[in-house]
Structures are given as C-alpha cells and as structure tokens.
Design a protein around this motif. Structure first.
Motif, short mmCIF file in Angstrom:
data_model
loop_
_atom_site.label_atom_id
_atom_site.label_comp_id
_atom_site.label_asym_id
_atom_site.label_seq_id
_atom_site.Cartn_x
_atom_site.Cartn_y
_atom_site.Cartn_z
N UNK A 115 0.14 4.33 -8.48
CA UNK A 115 -0.67 3.87 -7.34
C UNK A 115 -1.10 2.42 -7.50
N UNK A 116 -1.34 1.98 -8.71
CA UNK A 116 -1.93 0.66 -8.97
C UNK A 116 -1.12 -0.48 -8.32
N UNK A 117 0.17 -0.38 -8.36
CA UNK A 117 1.00 -1.45 -7.82
C UNK A 117 0.92 -1.54 -6.29
N UNK A 118 0.51 -0.48 -5.65
CA UNK A 118 0.42 -0.45 -4.18
C UNK A 118 -0.96 -0.83 -3.66
N UNK A 119 -1.90 -1.07 -4.56
CA UNK A 119 -3.24 -1.50 -4.17
C UNK A 119 -3.21 -3.01 -3.98
N UNK A 120 -3.89 -3.49 -2.98
CA UNK A 120 -3.93 -4.93 -2.70
C UNK A 120 -4.42 -5.73 -3.88
N UNK A 121 -3.83 -6.91 -4.07
CA UNK A 121 -4.15 -7.73 -5.22
C UNK A 121 -5.62 -8.17 -5.21
N UNK A 122 -6.17 -8.43 -4.04
CA UNK A 122 -7.58 -8.83 -3.96
C UNK A 122 -8.50 -7.74 -4.46
N UNK A 123 -8.22 -6.51 -4.04
CA UNK A 123 -9.04 -5.37 -4.49
C UNK A 123 -8.83 -5.12 -5.98
N UNK A 124 -7.57 -5.23 -6.42
CA UNK A 124 -7.28 -5.02 -7.85
C UNK A 124 -8.06 -6.00 -8.72
N UNK A 125 -8.21 -7.23 -8.24
CA UNK A 125 -8.94 -8.22 -9.04
C UNK A 125 -10.43 -7.87 -9.14
#
Length: 156
Positions: A115-125
């Motif tokens: 799932x992690x790769x499909x989460x938006x980069x802004x939210x992941x940060x």
C-alpha cells in the motif's frame, strides 16, 4: 461531545507520533491530569463511568503497556497516553482500544509494503515513521486511534 473530544485528542497524538515518533508531554500528561481532575471533581470518568471503573481502567492500561515499555517495544508516551485514556473512559474502552490497535498494527505490517507506494508522496512525508521497514519500533498512537474508532463503533 465527549467522544469527539477524545477522538480529537488522540488524533493530535497520532499525528505527532507519526510525524516525529514523539508525543509531547502536554498532550499525554496534560490529558491525564485533566482526566484525573475531572474524575476527582465529578466522581465519573469523561465518558460517564464510575471513578472506580476509571481507576481500574488506568491500572489495566498500565498492565498492558508497562511490559512493552520495559522490553523497549513501546515508548513512555504510549504508556502515558493509554493511562490517560483509562482515566477518561473505562476498562471496556481500554481493552477495546488495545485490541483494536493490535489488530490495526498487524494489518498495517501485512499490507503496508504493497500500500505504501500508492499513498501520495505529500502524505507519506507527513507520516514517514509509518513507512514499512523504517524501524522495528513503529509509532503506536496511530494504531491506538484506529483502535478507539473501532471501539466506538463496537460499543456504540
């Protein structure tokens, strides 16, 4: 209204834990002091349980979290957070939150790599400490928030 306040408080704790892997004492100890003051003043917990039930819930929270803290799996903020939650609720809520958090944690460990790769980069940060493989000791407050949501849904 009381449930909304608890959800807001735990959301703030979860967000700070996911961003910094740290929860400020103002959020944990502050909430614990407020919950204890309410308990002593009104004779009930924030959610309306008796003072005795709140005391037992706080002891139950300590029984659940202190072994994890002693083994280095939980931080001191997790212990303070769960104790404050116990003082504000009752044993059923503490048990439900802890079980829900454990289930959410296991689900995240199993699903996060895909799932992690499909989460938006802004939210992941913003929640970088939840990244799979980042650490063996992941922030626990976000999972406690999920546990509280599940408990509210279950207990009504």
């Amino acid at each position: 209204m009381q449930s909304f306040v608890l959800l807001t408080w735990l959301t703030l704790c979860a967000a700070q834990d996911a961003r910094q892997r740290h929860i400020a004492n103002g959020l944990t100890l502050g909430a614990g002091v407020l919950a204890l003051a309410w308990l002593l003043w009104s004779g009930t917990t924030w959610l309306g349980a008796t003072a005795e039930q709140g005391g037992w819930a706080a002891l139950l929270a300590l029984a659940f979290t202190l072994p994890g803290y002693a083994k280095g799996r939980l931080g001191a903020a997790d212990v303070k957070l769960m104790t404050a939650l116990g003082l504000a609720t009752d044993g059923r809520h503490v048990l439900g939150v802890f079980i829900g958090a454990a289930l959410a944690s296991v689900c995240w460990l199993l699903l996060a790599p895909s799932v992690w790769l499909h989460i938006g980069q802004g939210f992941r940060s913003h929640v970088r400490y939840l990244e799979p493989g980042m650490s063996k000791k992941q922030p626990f407050a976000p999972f406690l928030l999920v546990g509280l949501l599940l408990t509210f849904a279950w207990l009504g």
